[in-house]
Design a protein around this motif. Structure first.
Motif, PDB file in Angstrom:
ATOM      1  N   GLN A 187       3.346 -72.301 -17.524  1.00 14.48           N
ATOM      2  CA  GLN A 187       4.436 -72.460 -16.369  1.00 14.48           C
ATOM      3  C   GLN A 187       4.427 -73.980 -16.151  1.00 14.48           C
ATOM      4  N   LEU A 188       5.758 -74.394 -15.759  1.00 13.55           N
ATOM      5  CA  LEU A 188       5.981 -75.452 -15.153  1.00 13.55           C
ATOM      6  C   LEU A 188       6.612 -75.412 -13.994  1.00 13.55           C
ATOM      7  N   HIS A 189       5.683 -75.871 -13.145  1.00 15.89           N
ATOM      8  CA  HIS A 189       5.731 -75.970 -11.681  1.00 15.89           C
ATOM      9  C   HIS A 189       6.462 -77.012 -11.086  1.00 15.89           C
ATOM     10  N   LEU A 190       7.653 -77.003 -10.985  1.00 14.81           N
ATOM     11  CA  LEU A 190       8.385 -78.198 -10.389  1.00 14.81           C
ATOM     12  C   LEU A 190       7.873 -78.342  -8.564  1.00 14.81           C
ATOM     13  N   LEU A 191       7.637 -79.240  -8.417  1.00  7.94           N
ATOM     14  CA  LEU A 191       7.071 -79.659  -6.930  1.00  7.94           C
ATOM     15  C   LEU A 191       8.450 -80.006  -6.188  1.00  7.94           C
ATOM     16  N   GLY A 192       9.533 -79.543  -6.174  1.00  6.37           N
ATOM     17  CA  GLY A 192      10.667 -80.012  -5.696  1.00  6.37           C
ATOM     18  C   GLY A 192      11.967 -79.031  -6.264  1.00  6.37           C
ATOM     19  N   SER A 193      12.899 -79.730  -6.628  1.00  6.49           N
ATOM     20  CA  SER A 193      14.233 -79.164  -7.353  1.00  6.49           C
ATOM     21  C   SER A 193      14.808 -78.204  -6.633  1.00  6.49           C
ATOM     22  N   ASP A 194      15.317 -77.173  -7.134  1.00  3.24           N
ATOM     23  CA  ASP A 194      16.074 -76.155  -6.421  1.00  3.24           C
ATOM     24  C   ASP A 194      16.503 -74.996  -7.369  1.00  3.24           C
ATOM     25  N   HIS A 195      17.263 -73.959  -6.794  1.00  2.00           N
ATOM     26  CA  HIS A 195      17.463 -72.761  -7.477  1.00  2.00           C
ATOM     27  C   HIS A 195      18.321 -72.916  -8.749  1.00  2.00           C
ATOM     28  N   ALA A 196      19.315 -73.928  -8.669  1.00  2.00           N
ATOM     29  CA  ALA A 196      20.185 -74.158  -9.877  1.00  2.00           C
ATOM     30  C   ALA A 196      19.577 -75.328 -10.884  1.00  2.00           C
ATOM     31  N   LEU A 197      18.468 -75.819 -10.388  1.00  2.00           N
ATOM     32  CA  LEU A 197      17.722 -76.833 -11.233  1.00  2.00           C
ATOM     33  C   LEU A 197      18.765 -77.858 -11.536  1.00  2.00           C
ATOM     34  N   SER A 198      19.010 -78.442 -10.448  1.00  2.00           N
ATOM     35  CA  SER A 198      20.050 -79.700 -10.500  1.00  2.00           C
ATOM     36  C   SER A 198      19.555 -80.660 -11.609  1.00  2.00           C
ATOM     37  N   ASP A 199      18.290 -80.852 -11.485  1.00  2.00           N
ATOM     38  CA  ASP A 199      17.651 -81.688 -12.493  1.00  2.00           C
ATOM     39  C   ASP A 199      17.419 -81.456 -13.789  1.00  2.00           C
ATOM     40  N   PHE A 200      18.134 -80.383 -14.250  1.00  2.00           N
ATOM     41  CA  PHE A 200      17.904 -79.597 -15.471  1.00  2.00           C
ATOM     42  C   PHE A 200      17.913 -80.792 -16.828  1.00  2.00           C
ATOM     43  N   ASP A 201      18.201 -81.718 -16.584  1.00  2.00           N
ATOM     44  CA  ASP A 201      18.300 -82.954 -17.676  1.00  2.00           C
ATOM     45  C   ASP A 201      16.668 -83.305 -17.941  1.00  2.00           C
ATOM     46  N   GLU A 202      15.961 -83.116 -16.961  1.00  2.00           N
ATOM     47  CA  GLU A 202      14.551 -83.631 -16.753  1.00  2.00           C
ATOM     48  C   GLU A 202      13.747 -82.429 -17.355  1.00  2.00           C
ATOM     49  N   VAL A 203      14.261 -81.208 -17.007  1.00  2.00           N
ATOM     50  CA  VAL A 203      13.535 -80.050 -17.888  1.00  2.00           C
ATOM     51  C   VAL A 203      13.730 -79.687 -18.998  1.00  2.00           C
ATOM     52  N   LEU A 204      14.921 -80.164 -19.445  1.00  2.00           N
ATOM     53  CA  LEU A 204      15.337 -79.798 -21.185  1.00  2.00           C
ATOM     54  C   LEU A 204      14.174 -80.289 -21.941  1.00  2.00           C
ATOM     55  N   PRO A 205      13.666 -81.513 -21.956  1.00  2.00           N
ATOM     56  CA  PRO A 205      12.464 -81.734 -22.826  1.00  2.00           C
ATOM     57  C   PRO A 205      11.581 -80.490 -22.995  1.00  2.00           C
ATOM     58  N   PHE A 206      11.067 -80.160 -22.172  1.00  2.00           N
ATOM     59  CA  PHE A 206      10.128 -78.818 -21.841  1.00  2.00           C
ATOM     60  C   PHE A 206      10.781 -77.743 -22.442  1.00  2.00           C
ATOM     61  N   VAL A 207      11.960 -77.281 -22.056  1.00  2.00           N
ATOM     62  CA  VAL A 207      12.583 -76.172 -22.798  1.00  2.00           C
ATOM     63  C   VAL A 207      12.818 -76.229 -24.227  1.00  2.00           C
ATOM     64  N   LYS A 208      13.265 -77.506 -24.677  1.00  2.00           N
ATOM     65  CA  LYS A 208      13.477 -77.684 -26.125  1.00  2.00           C
ATOM     66  C   LYS A 208      12.172 -77.248 -26.884  1.00  2.00           C
ATOM     67  N   LEU A 209      11.146 -77.891 -26.402  1.00  2.00           N
ATOM     68  CA  LEU A 209       9.819 -77.557 -27.080  1.00  2.00           C
ATOM     69  C   LEU A 209       9.290 -76.240 -27.104  1.00  2.00           C
ATOM     70  N   ALA A 210       9.695 -75.376 -25.798  1.00  2.00           N
ATOM     71  CA  ALA A 210       9.418 -74.053 -25.850  1.00  2.00           C
ATOM     72  C   ALA A 210      10.250 -73.179 -26.841  1.00  2.00           C
ATOM     73  N   VAL A 211      11.276 -73.822 -27.050  1.00  2.00           N
ATOM     74  CA  VAL A 211      12.210 -72.800 -28.023  1.00  2.00           C
ATOM     75  C   VAL A 211      12.129 -73.232 -29.465  1.00  2.00           C
ATOM     76  N   GLY A 212      11.209 -74.498 -29.741  1.00  2.00           N
ATOM     77  CA  GLY A 212      10.902 -74.699 -31.172  1.00  2.00           C
ATOM     78  C   GLY A 212      12.071 -76.023 -31.630  1.00  2.00           C
ATOM     79  N   LEU A 213      12.751 -76.570 -30.687  1.00  2.00           N
ATOM     80  CA  LEU A 213      13.379 -77.609 -30.685  1.00  2.00           C
ATOM     81  C   LEU A 213      12.844 -79.008 -30.604  1.00  2.00           C
ATOM     82  N   GLN A 214      12.355 -79.804 -31.906  1.00  2.00           N
ATOM     83  CA  GLN A 214      11.540 -80.839 -31.668  1.00  2.00           C
ATOM     84  C   GLN A 214      12.114 -82.091 -32.134  1.00  2.00           C
TER      85      GLN A 214
END
Length: 214
Positions: A187-214
């Motif tokens: 679980q990546l619990h963002l202590l802020g942000s919004d439904h659209a994940l307007s800060d998705f660029d900041e979340v992307l590194p975690f998503v990339k690791l979760a899908v195997g893109l290193q």
């Protein structure tokens, strides 16, 4: 970056690299042209894995949406029975990704502010609605709420296959409900942000690791 808490039952980096098929499922009234979908397409293209990613435009009917995805997954499995699968779902797409993840228990699942009980959340969306990022409209009928309720899975098989991104300040869905639903998942619990994940660029590194893109 938005402050966050990362809770993990172990390393959340997908072992074995990028799956043979990665399916990105957009949210309600969204499309393959959404900001997050396009960012995922760009990330996979830049990494040289564009052929692994499929970003379908989903019909309004939940039954038709799942059938569309299953047809593609089944066709790939027939030609490659050992195929690895990753499902990424945003909002309503996260609900679909969970339904499919419980059918394909070998799959990894990444969830971005997923809908938990969409049959309740979407009761005020009955009728013709404009699709975001598109000139199209959809017709959402009451029977679709029953279809969504019938799809619901009460528990998760191997919750450690799931990687959840949940925003505390999601203005559409309740963050605590998401965290509770996917207890035992990464679980990546963002202590802020919004439904659209307007800060998705900041979340992307975690998503990339979760899908195997290193």
């Amino acid at each position: 970056m938005t402050p966050f808490v990362l809770n993990s039952p172990g390393g959340f980096v997908r072992a074995g690299g990028v799956a043979d098929l990665v399916v990105y499922l957009h949210g309600f009234r969204s499309s393959s042209k959404s900001v997050k979908a396009q960012k995922m397409i760009d990330v996979f293209d830049q990494a040289g894995f564009s052929s692994h990613l499929w970003v379908p435009d989903l019909p309004a009917s939940p039954a038709q949406a799942l059938a569309l995805i299953e047809q593609q997954v089944d066709a790939r499995l027939q030609s490659n029975p050992g195929m690895s699968l990753t499902l990424i779902g945003s909002s309503l797409g996260g609900f679909y990704a969970t339904v499919l993840g419980e059918q394909h228990t070998q799959a990894n699942v990444v969830l971005l502010n997923p809908a938990i009980k969409p049959y309740n959340d979407l009761q005020d969306q009955i009728g013709r609605k404009k699709v975001y990022f598109s000139d199209e409209e959809i017709e959402f009928v009451p029977a679709y709420l029953d279809d969504l309720k019938a799809m619901e899975r009460s528990s998760l098989i191997y919750p450690e296959r799931y990687f959840l991104v949940a925003a505390r300040d999601d203005e559409v869905l309740d963050c605590d409900t998401m965290l509770a639903r996917y207890r035992g998942a990464h679980q990546l619990h963002l202590l802020g942000s919004d439904h659209a994940l307007s800060d998705f660029d900041e979340v992307l590194p975690f998503v990339k690791l979760a899908v195997g893109l290193q």
